[in-house]
Motif scaffolding. Sequence first.
Motif, PDB file in Angstrom:
ATOM      1  N   TYR A  23      20.581  76.817  58.104  1.00 23.26           N
ATOM      2  CA  TYR A  23      19.887  77.247  59.352  1.00 23.26           C
ATOM      3  C   TYR A  23      20.371  76.304  60.714  1.00 23.26           C
ATOM      4  CZ  TYR A  23      16.886  73.318  58.307  1.00 23.26           C
ATOM      5  OH  TYR A  23      16.179  72.100  57.890  1.00 23.26           O
ATOM      6  N   LEU A  45      19.185  84.515  54.274  1.00 19.83           N
ATOM      7  CA  LEU A  45      18.342  83.460  53.965  1.00 19.83           C
ATOM      8  C   LEU A  45      16.782  84.035  54.221  1.00 19.83           C
ATOM      9  CD1 LEU A  45      20.286  80.501  55.138  1.00 19.83           C
ATOM     10  CD2 LEU A  45      20.339  81.712  52.978  1.00 19.83           C
ATOM     11  N   THR A  46      15.975  83.584  53.472  1.00 24.90           N
ATOM     12  CA  THR A  46      14.579  84.351  53.765  1.00 24.90           C
ATOM     13  C   THR A  46      13.478  83.055  54.031  1.00 24.90           C
ATOM     14  OG1 THR A  46      14.128  84.122  51.262  1.00 24.90           O
ATOM     15  CG2 THR A  46      15.068  86.016  52.238  1.00 24.90           C
ATOM     16  N   ASP A  47      13.941  81.692  53.976  1.00 27.14           N
ATOM     17  CA  ASP A  47      13.003  80.604  54.170  1.00 27.14           C
ATOM     18  C   ASP A  47      12.578  80.892  55.892  1.00 27.14           C
ATOM     19  OD1 ASP A  47      14.478  78.412  55.763  1.00 27.14           O
ATOM     20  OD2 ASP A  47      15.900  79.526  54.552  1.00 27.14           O
ATOM     21  N   GLN A  48      11.256  80.128  55.942  1.00 23.71           N
ATOM     22  CA  GLN A  48      10.735  80.295  57.422  1.00 23.71           C
ATOM     23  C   GLN A  48      11.547  79.643  58.477  1.00 23.71           C
ATOM     24  OE1 GLN A  48       6.724  78.587  56.857  1.00 23.71           O
ATOM     25  NE2 GLN A  48       6.001  80.812  57.413  1.00 23.71           N
ATOM     26  N   ARG A  49      12.263  78.688  58.400  1.00 28.03           N
ATOM     27  CA  ARG A  49      13.234  78.117  59.141  1.00 28.03           C
ATOM     28  C   ARG A  49      14.204  79.205  59.561  1.00 28.03           C
ATOM     29  NH1 ARG A  49      13.842  71.754  57.423  1.00 28.03           N
ATOM     30  NH2 ARG A  49      11.743  71.334  58.151  1.00 28.03           N
ATOM     31  N   SER A  50      14.930  79.759  58.543  1.00 32.08           N
ATOM     32  CA  SER A  50      15.968  80.534  58.575  1.00 32.08           C
ATOM     33  C   SER A  50      15.591  81.902  59.440  1.00 32.08           C
ATOM     34  CB  SER A  50      16.677  80.945  57.265  1.00 32.08           C
ATOM     35  OG  SER A  50      17.117  79.933  56.857  1.00 32.08           O
ATOM     36  N   HIS A  52      12.991  82.191  61.415  1.00 32.28           N
ATOM     37  CA  HIS A  52      13.074  81.771  63.001  1.00 32.28           C
ATOM     38  C   HIS A  52      14.389  81.932  63.704  1.00 32.28           C
ATOM     39  CE1 HIS A  52      10.824  78.790  65.690  1.00 32.28           C
ATOM     40  NE2 HIS A  52      10.868  80.133  66.281  1.00 32.28           N
ATOM     41  N   TRP A  70      11.456  89.508  62.274  1.00 32.31           N
ATOM     42  CA  TRP A  70      11.888  88.325  61.984  1.00 32.31           C
ATOM     43  C   TRP A  70      10.853  87.360  62.511  1.00 32.31           C
ATOM     44  CZ3 TRP A  70      14.173  87.352  57.643  1.00 32.31           C
ATOM     45  CH2 TRP A  70      15.090  88.375  56.894  1.00 32.31           C
ATOM     46  N   ARG A  73       7.993  87.273  59.864  1.00 34.39           N
ATOM     47  CA  ARG A  73       8.390  86.888  58.835  1.00 34.39           C
ATOM     48  C   ARG A  73       8.356  85.069  58.977  1.00 34.39           C
ATOM     49  NH1 ARG A  73      12.082  89.299  54.926  1.00 34.39           N
ATOM     50  NH2 ARG A  73      11.848  87.557  53.870  1.00 34.39           N
ATOM     51  N   ALA A  74       8.615  84.700  59.877  1.00 34.02           N
ATOM     52  CA  ALA A  74       8.816  83.282  60.123  1.00 34.02           C
ATOM     53  C   ALA A  74       7.281  82.579  60.381  1.00 34.02           C
ATOM     54  CB  ALA A  74       9.891  82.783  61.351  1.00 34.02           C
ATOM     55  N   TYR A  94      13.838  71.716  64.867  1.00 34.87           N
ATOM     56  CA  TYR A  94      14.615  71.723  63.502  1.00 34.87           C
ATOM     57  C   TYR A  94      15.319  70.469  63.222  1.00 34.87           C
ATOM     58  CZ  TYR A  94      12.279  76.134  62.657  1.00 34.87           C
ATOM     59  OH  TYR A  94      11.217  77.012  62.611  1.00 34.87           O
TER      60      TYR A  94
END
Length: 96
Positions: A23, A45-50, A52, A70, A73-74, A94
Amino acid sequence: MIDVIDFKQSVIDVQLTPGLPSYMQALWYDGTGDWKTAYDLIDQLTDQRSAHIHAYLHRKEGDIWNADYWYKRAGKTKSQVSLAEEWEMLVKEYCR
């Protein structure tokens, strides 16, 4: 993790810091003007940072519907600041 000043200097110097998470690499490539590589890094990628950063990249692309998806999703609200300001905010958030 890299600090904000070092990260931004690496963008200016076009010297990617080894070992950055995907990210952060996406933010780095976007900062150097390479949106496509940034997007390719973040796309699966599916994590919250990614998610965002994925939202920001779709907003930059002009695909607002996809950006809204997205951001949700974030767990974030859509940014109302300029793209440059949002990039700065993402870097600050980040680079911890």
